[in-house]
Design a protein around this motif. Structure first.
Motif, short mmCIF file in Angstrom:
data_model
loop_
_atom_site.label_atom_id
_atom_site.label_comp_id
_atom_site.label_asym_id
_atom_site.label_seq_id
_atom_site.Cartn_x
_atom_site.Cartn_y
_atom_site.Cartn_z
N LEU A 130 -49.93 3.91 13.21
CA LEU A 130 -49.50 3.48 14.55
C LEU A 130 -48.02 3.07 14.51
O LEU A 130 -47.25 3.39 15.42
CB LEU A 130 -50.37 2.30 15.01
N ALA A 131 -47.64 2.37 13.44
CA ALA A 131 -46.23 1.94 13.32
C ALA A 131 -45.31 3.15 13.21
O ALA A 131 -44.26 3.21 13.86
CB ALA A 131 -46.07 1.02 12.10
N VAL A 132 -45.71 4.15 12.43
CA VAL A 132 -44.88 5.35 12.27
C VAL A 132 -44.79 6.09 13.60
O VAL A 132 -43.71 6.50 14.04
CB VAL A 132 -45.46 6.26 11.16
N ARG A 133 -45.94 6.21 14.27
CA ARG A 133 -45.99 6.96 15.54
C ARG A 133 -45.13 6.31 16.61
O ARG A 133 -44.48 6.98 17.39
CB ARG A 133 -47.45 6.97 16.00
N THR A 134 -45.09 4.99 16.63
CA THR A 134 -44.40 4.30 17.73
C THR A 134 -43.03 3.78 17.33
O THR A 134 -42.30 3.25 18.15
CB THR A 134 -45.24 3.08 18.19
N GLY A 135 -42.68 3.88 16.04
CA GLY A 135 -41.39 3.36 15.57
C GLY A 135 -41.35 1.84 15.58
O GLY A 135 -40.28 1.23 15.53
N ALA A 167 -57.69 -5.21 20.77
CA ALA A 167 -56.96 -4.70 21.94
C ALA A 167 -55.50 -5.15 21.86
O ALA A 167 -54.57 -4.38 22.14
CB ALA A 167 -57.61 -5.22 23.23
N PHE A 168 -55.30 -6.40 21.45
CA PHE A 168 -53.95 -6.94 21.35
C PHE A 168 -53.12 -6.10 20.37
O PHE A 168 -51.99 -5.69 20.68
CB PHE A 168 -54.05 -8.40 20.87
N CYS A 169 -53.68 -5.82 19.19
CA CYS A 169 -52.91 -5.11 18.15
C CYS A 169 -52.61 -3.66 18.57
O CYS A 169 -51.54 -3.14 18.27
CB CYS A 169 -53.63 -5.15 16.81
N TRP A 170 -53.58 -3.03 19.24
CA TRP A 170 -53.31 -1.65 19.66
C TRP A 170 -52.23 -1.60 20.75
O TRP A 170 -51.51 -0.62 20.87
CB TRP A 170 -54.59 -0.95 20.15
N SER A 171 -52.13 -2.67 21.55
CA SER A 171 -51.14 -2.63 22.64
C SER A 171 -49.78 -3.20 22.21
O SER A 171 -48.78 -3.01 22.91
CB SER A 171 -51.67 -3.43 23.85
N LEU A 172 -49.76 -3.86 21.08
CA LEU A 172 -48.54 -4.60 20.69
C LEU A 172 -47.30 -3.70 20.50
O LEU A 172 -46.20 -4.07 20.94
CB LEU A 172 -48.82 -5.42 19.42
N GLU A 226 -46.45 -1.02 22.04
CA GLU A 226 -45.92 -0.66 23.36
C GLU A 226 -45.32 -1.89 24.06
O GLU A 226 -44.29 -1.81 24.72
CB GLU A 226 -47.06 -0.09 24.20
N ARG A 227 -45.98 -3.01 23.88
CA ARG A 227 -45.51 -4.22 24.60
C ARG A 227 -44.24 -4.79 23.99
O ARG A 227 -43.38 -5.30 24.69
CB ARG A 227 -46.61 -5.29 24.59
N CYS A 228 -44.11 -4.73 22.63
CA CYS A 228 -42.90 -5.33 22.07
C CYS A 228 -42.43 -4.71 20.75
O CYS A 228 -41.55 -5.25 20.09
CB CYS A 228 -43.08 -6.85 21.92
N GLY A 229 -43.02 -3.58 20.34
CA GLY A 229 -42.47 -2.88 19.17
C GLY A 229 -42.80 -3.53 17.84
O GLY A 229 -41.99 -3.51 16.91
N VAL A 230 -43.99 -4.14 17.73
CA VAL A 230 -44.41 -4.76 16.46
C VAL A 230 -45.86 -4.33 16.18
O VAL A 230 -46.65 -4.17 17.12
CB VAL A 230 -44.34 -6.31 16.55
N VAL A 231 -46.16 -4.14 14.89
CA VAL A 231 -47.54 -3.83 14.50
C VAL A 231 -48.10 -4.99 13.68
O VAL A 231 -47.41 -5.54 12.82
CB VAL A 231 -47.60 -2.51 13.69
#
Ligand code: PMP
Ligand code: GLN
Length: 390
Positions: free
Chosen positions: A26-31, A335-340, A342-347
């Protein structure tokens, strides 16, 4: 209803992909900044890295001996003596493994009969549940509760029954950062002796202690001969990809653990074994500075998380800080971790995956502090925007 994974044996249903792989992907996919999987973003000591290069260049590229190269077994033995006053014969009481992960799996596979019970504390590192399942054993978790992650002594006592084979104990503890106190360990030791149990200890964070002291269970009276002590070089030398681990125990226990270990990998990481031997022989300063450097990062991350509005649990050791989401008005860590991102760029990692008691784990989230200070500062700034962005 949870879907059944095709082909997969019944005992491994439900294990799926590890949360660490999922969250790193997820971190790689979203940067996003990856405070999920626990690995440092800097390299270990240069002399240790150079020793691996030298070993490869020097032709150390074939199978090492099944129990590990003598240099490393001697270095492990000397390390136990130097830091803990524990004496292990490098030829019969030390076994080198493919990381602590293989050591734990081999110990469970070799020591448990099908149907035996393994008492462990929850939350527990994810490979414990899988290792217990692969051995056909049954886990009996004892809950670590609240911000201080204490357990209720009677609950540990009640978890031990006629089928209990061993206690599996991790200190310093992933994910909570708990460092078991001497009093707690004395209680565990007393029960192990009273019920004639083995104890397998996972001490991979032995040199990452911020508060208190790491007490290997094997140092307590009566425990050396019933404890399988496991550690590895990944955390201590910031080389998590090398996967060099070890077991220290009596010759009979080492022989038992080796019996399954030799059919899992036989051997691994030949040149890296030389390098970890070099690392274990470094001076005391190295080991002290490791914890000192990480303590600062833990402090920065904990402060950043508190500023962002999390309820932050004190971490006394390891790479990790646990938070409770309640003050953020959220209750579901997954849910929080999957959305994090997008919401603020942290995994981060939802701690519920480490729990059998899902209700207890659901609102908890684990953040890794083993990143460069500037990365932690940037992550803290991003997390602070959660307040304004909602
Ligand atoms: N135990 C714990 C508590 C861990 O956090 C980890 C993750 N590194 C391991 C075992 C696995 O260690 P290794 O990488 O040496 O297999
Ligand atoms: N120990 C690391 C953690 O807890 C992950 C290791 C792994 O990915 N298996 O984050």
């Amino acid at each position: 209803m949870v879907e059944r994974a095709p082909y997969l044996t019944t005992r491994l249903q439900g294990f799926g992909a590890t949360i660490f792989a999922e969250m790193s992907a997820l971190a790689v996919r979203t940067g996003a900044i990856n405070l999920g999987q626990g690995f440092p973003d800097t390299d270990g000591p240069p002399e240790v890295l150079q020793a691996a290069v030298d070993a490869i260049g020097g032709g150390r590229n074939q199978y090492p001996p099944g129990i590990g190269i003598p240099e490393l077994r001697h270095a492990v033995s000397a390390h136990q003596e130097r830091f803990y006053d524990l004496s292990y014969d490098p030829d019969s009481e030390v076994l080198i493994t493919a990381g602590a992960t293989e050591a734990i799996a081999s110990a469970l596979l070799s020591l448990c009969e099908v149907g035996d019970e393994v008492v462990c504390f929850e939350p527990y590192y994810d490979s414990y549940a899988a290792g217990i399942a692969m051995a056909g054993a049954v886990r009996r978790p004892v809950l670590l509760r609240g911000p201080d992650s204490s357990y209720v002594p009677e609950e540990l006592e009640a978890a031990i029954g006629p089928r209990t084979r061993l206690i599996l104990l991790n200190s310093p503890h992933n994910p909570t950062g708990k460092v078991y106190s001497r009093t707690e360990l004395e209680h565990v030791a007393e029960l192990a002796i009273r019920h004639d149990l083995l104890v397998v200890t996972d001490e991979v964070y032995e040199h990452i202690v911020y508060e208190g002291e790491h007490v290997p269970l094997a140092t307590l009276p009566g425990m050396r001969d019933r404890t399988v002590t496991i550690s590895s070089g990944g955390k201590t030398f910031s080389t998590t990809g090398w996967k060099i681990g070890w077991v220290c125990a009596t010759p009979e226990l080492v022989t038992a653990v080796r019996t399954s270990k030799q059919f899992l990998t036989y051997v691994s990481g030949g040149p890296f074994q030389y390098a970890i031997a070099e690392g274990l022989n470094l001076g005391d300063d190295y080991f002290r500075s490791l914890a000192d450097g990480l303590r600062e990062r833990r402090d920065r991350l904990s402060a950043g998380l508190a500023d962002a509005g999390f309820d932050v649990w004190n971490s006394a050791g390891t790479y990790f800080v646990t938070t409770h989401l309640a003050p953020m008005g959220e209750l579901d860590g997954v849910a929080f971790c999957w959305s994090l991102p997008e919401r603020c760029g942290v995994v981060a990692v939802p701690s519920v995956v480490f729990y059998d008691s899902k209700d207890v784990g659901r609102p908890l989230v684990r953040f890794a502090c083993c990143k460069r200070p500037e990365v932690i500062a940037e992550a803290a700034e991003r997390l602070a925007t959660l307040r304004s962005n909602g």
